[in-house]
Scaffold this active site. Sequence first.
Site, PDB file in Angstrom:
ATOM      1  N   ASN A 395       0.756  -1.264  -0.060  1.00  0.00           N
ATOM      2  CA  ASN A 395      -0.059   0.108  -0.048  1.00  0.00           C
ATOM      3  C   ASN A 395       0.810   1.082  -0.123  1.00  0.00           C
ATOM      4  OD1 ASN A 395      -1.986   2.015   0.229  1.00  0.00           O
ATOM      5  ND2 ASN A 395      -2.819   1.326   2.320  1.00  0.00           N
ATOM      6  N   ASP A 396       1.322   1.464   1.066  1.00  0.00           N
ATOM      7  CA  ASP A 396       2.192   2.727   1.176  1.00  0.00           C
ATOM      8  C   ASP A 396       3.374   2.913   0.123  1.00  0.00           C
ATOM      9  OD1 ASP A 396       0.784   3.609   3.371  1.00  0.00           O
ATOM     10  OD2 ASP A 396       2.221   2.602   4.891  1.00  0.00           O
ATOM     11  N   VAL A 397       3.890   1.868  -0.247  1.00  0.00           N
ATOM     12  CA  VAL A 397       5.148   1.899  -1.319  1.00  0.00           C
ATOM     13  C   VAL A 397       4.620   2.371  -2.679  1.00  0.00           C
ATOM     14  CG1 VAL A 397       6.468   0.236   0.184  1.00  0.00           C
ATOM     15  CG2 VAL A 397       4.857  -0.539  -1.903  1.00  0.00           C
TER      16      VAL A 397
END
Lengths: 468, 129
Positions: A395-397
């Site tokens: 997600n964050d990446v």
Amino acid sequence: MNQSFTSFAYLVAAVLFILALRGLSHPNTSRRGNQLGIIGMVIAIGATFLHDGMSFGWALIILLGIAIGGAIGLVVAQKIKMTALPQLVAAFHSLVGLAAVFVAASALNAPQSFGIGTPHHIHIESLIEMSLGLAIGAITFTGSLIAFAKLQALMSGTPITFKGQHQLNGGIGILILLLIIAFVFSGGSFILFTLIALAALALGFLLIIPIGGADMPVVVSMLNSYSGWAASGIGFTIGNLALIVTGALVGSSGAILSYIMCKGMNRSIINVIAGGFGATGEAAVAGPGGGDKAVKIGSAEDAAFIMKNASKVIVVPGYGMAVAHAQHALREMADILKEDNVEVKYAIHPVAGRMPGHMNVLLAEASVPYDDVFELEQINNEFATADVVYVIGANDVTNPAAKTNPASPIFGMPILEVDKAKTVLFVKRSMASGYAGVDNELFFRDNTMMLFGDAKKMTEEIVMALGK
Amino acid sequence: MTPADLAAQAADLAHQASILAQNAAGVAAIAAQNAAPAAPFVYLFSIFVLAIFVGYYVVWSVTPALHSPLMAVTNAISSVIIVGAMLATGLHGSAIAHFFGFLAVVLASINIFGGFAVTNRMLAMFKKK
């Protein structure tokens, strides 16, 4: 046995260890490297058995100890699931730390065995080296235990923070230094030795509890580094070349990995160690794309249809894939697509997973050929030419906010530019935000389709739909 | 000068030489004693610093795909601390040293065998197309 012969054997062992690491520069040479490492270890242990004054009876007992430990180690290594690698490595680090503490205790009690003096008359520099090895070893031990507990979900991965935490840690750090000075001037007091050990054990515990689950790649690398420095400290104490060299190798290896991981998150090592990231207060920076925006939700059939008509698919795996054990289903999906002449590649972010290189091992376990797997710098330009990106458990990446929103906690973090692809398929269990606690604006884009469900189940359903 | 005189002189010289040699040995021994505590540390420390540099360059050349095996294998090799544990156990030290040494032997062995075996398992999975 001649002293210089033993030293020479240790030198050979050290060189073989260097070659073992060197072999890891390519998968082809890596197995060979591992074998050289094993030979090095056999030489080091063999030379020690031939040491002057080694009694036959005790040598048998040592062999017994090696047999017990070896059997445990082999069984664990064979049984462990690849998804559980990070906690295994953390557990192994704790053992190195504890072994360093025990060897330091032995050296204090029987300095004559190591030629560093007699009880209560130990050379000053040996006392300094011994106490450093002891302190770092003890920090490594408890720190790794906490890392293990967090990775094994024996304790919550959320950071544990309290007021005055850094002051307390700093205070204990200074206390340890003062105790070491007192220990050296006391000529090796057993009580002070114990106090250093206790303070360092407490510090190891306190250092790791504020660090959150997704920062574990840094923590595991850092503890790897510590275990190396502890080994070096003990190596200096007992004047052993193999131990000093190996400790230095491992110490710098762990430090480099920590650096790579920090860079992958655009955070300083201090920031990570200070901990508390993603714990509280991040909701305020949720930014654009609140709950009112609509997302496009798709089914496994939709996903299968889109992928079947694509000519290039890039898969972006993350920790969610590991948790769901979805790597085998993923490879099946890729196999079917490849049969249909769809090009399939995998893109790995440096901090994906819970330890450096975690995703690569899981994909390899599922028989994904390693030349299909690419690092961030290698593949980032290719997203623009991809028809479909299949984001599974990451997600964050992938969050474009890292590039566009300076207020975001992840601003500046290098990301996989999946938003440049024609279609993004996002496998996710719910709309919950990622580890950093930030919304991913990607979910709300027109070319994004959300596939809600368990990563493994969803992928299996896609495989079924593709087979039809 | 008769051969006997010559022999006597030679013997005398030889005697003086041996005294000189003895003195030199004594001086060397004292010098060695004085130098002993300092020299090994500087020597070992030089090796330590050089090894850090070797480690730095070797580890940067490790491909990121193999970072997990790297951690596992560094784990295994750092357990060469078993050498210290073996000396503590096997030489004539104290009971406490034997006890702690033995525990450390067991712990380090878990790591050595476990570390190399799990590295091997991982590396065996990396295959080309």
